[in-house]
Design an enzyme around this catalytic site. Structure first.
Site, PDB file in Angstrom:
ATOM      1  N   PRO A  62       0.812  -1.210   0.000  1.00 53.18           N
ATOM      2  CA  PRO A  62       0.000   0.000   0.000  1.00 53.18           C
ATOM      3  C   PRO A  62       0.852   1.270   0.000  1.00 53.18           C
ATOM      4  O   PRO A  62       1.949   1.306   0.550  1.00 53.18           O
ATOM      5  CB  PRO A  62      -0.793  -0.115   1.310  1.00 53.18           C
ATOM      6  N   GLU A  63       0.325   2.290  -0.650  1.00 53.85           N
ATOM      7  CA  GLU A  63       0.986   3.598  -0.639  1.00 53.85           C
ATOM      8  C   GLU A  63       0.655   4.307   0.674  1.00 53.85           C
ATOM      9  O   GLU A  63      -0.253   3.917   1.417  1.00 53.85           O
ATOM     10  CB  GLU A  63       0.494   4.430  -1.815  1.00 53.85           C
ATOM     11  N   LYS A 112       4.241   4.658   5.874  1.00 51.62           N
ATOM     12  CA  LYS A 112       3.395   3.486   5.701  1.00 51.62           C
ATOM     13  C   LYS A 112       3.170   2.751   7.024  1.00 51.62           C
ATOM     14  O   LYS A 112       2.661   1.630   7.034  1.00 51.62           O
ATOM     15  CB  LYS A 112       4.018   2.540   4.668  1.00 51.62           C
ATOM     16  N   ARG A 125      11.292  -4.251  -7.477  1.00 52.99           N
ATOM     17  CA  ARG A 125       9.908  -3.772  -7.571  1.00 52.99           C
ATOM     18  C   ARG A 125       9.623  -3.383  -9.016  1.00 52.99           C
ATOM     19  O   ARG A 125      10.505  -2.912  -9.737  1.00 52.99           O
ATOM     20  CB  ARG A 125       9.696  -2.546  -6.650  1.00 52.99           C
TER      21      ARG A 125
END
Length: 266
Positions: free
Chosen positions: A2-3, A51, A251
């Site tokens: 998640p951002e 985060k 990523r």
């Protein structure tokens, strides 16, 4: 993963539901907290730091969690059926009179003294969604490793807290910068930092994370998730690759080779 805006929204929901409420029951289903009982403590506030999610309680304790890839917190009314996943994926249950917060698949869940939160979030760089965001510090941290690619640097939470692969792709597209350029090759890092912050602030209330200004399905993003599709500006096919400092930290990255040439863009 998640951002930062996803975590920000989760914190806002939890804070609105639990803030000021006394815990009437807690159940931690991780070995390190299995015998912990926080009943009787009041939830002071729930805040995001990059985060990371920090639930601050009376008595100087903070429940710290991180979603990583697929963790989440869900809120239910008393007696309501839980729908976040199978029971064996539940890691924490925090009950108040009006709400029950259930943490699913949380890979990071621990309890720290509130005045020692720096032990779990002190390594983070400036938080893009913080009202006190320190732009100059963020730029300085990015410049600290000038030979690193900007794509890797932007995902380093020690430089800027809260950015993930979605906002990396969209920020660099809008800035016209290749993710493979070295930090030292980029003449205006401030432009990239400003764009990232503006995009995340604009979307912190919007789970769709729209960066194009168009909320219709399939039109939310310029580059992210669009591998092989034509660029919305020049019609060149969007490219994708894996990028990271080591094989175990790769990523996905998306970019337009025409709009984001692999050279200094001025």
């Amino acid at each position: 993963m998640p951002e930062g805006d996803t975590v920000w929204r989760a914190c806002k929901r939890l804070d609105q539901a639990l803030g000021g409420q006394e815990l009437i029951g807690t159940d931690f289903r991780v070995p390190t907290l299995a015998t912990t009982d926080l009943s009787g403590r009041t939830v002071i506030e729930v805040v995001a730091r990059g985060k990371h999610l920090l639930m601050r309680l009376t008595g100087g304790l903070t429940v710290h969690s991180h979603f990583r890839m697929d963790g989440s917190w869900h809120l239910y009314r008393p007696g309501e059926q839980w729908r976040g996943g199978p029971t064996h994926q539940v890691r924490a249950v925090l009950e108040t009179a009006p709400w029950t917060a259930v943490g699913y698949r949380l890979p990071v869940l621990d309890l720290v003294a509130t005045d020692a939160e720096a032990t779990v979030v002190g390594h983070l760089g400036p938080d893009l969604l913080s009202p006190g965001f320190d732009r100059d510090q963020a730029i300085a941290k990015l410049q600290a490793e000038p030979d690193r690619t900007i794509g890797e640097a932007l995902l380093d939470q020690r430089c800027i807290a809260g950015m993930g692969t979605v906002y990396r792709a969209e920020t660099l597209f809008l800035a016209g910068v290749s993710p493979f350029l070295a930090v030292s090759e980029i003449p205006n890092l401030g432009k990239i930092v400003d764009l990232a912050r503006r995009l995340m602030l604009a979307n912190r209330e919007n789970p769709l994370q729209v960066t194009t200004g168009v909320s219709r399905r399939g039109q939310h993003h310029w580059a992210y998730g669009r591998a092989g599709q034509p660029c919305r500006r020049c019609r060149t096919h969007i490219q994708t690759a894996m990028q990271g400092p080591s094989p175990d930290r790769l990523r996905v990255v998306y970019w337009c080779p025409h709009c984001q040439p692999d050279r200094s863009t001025g």
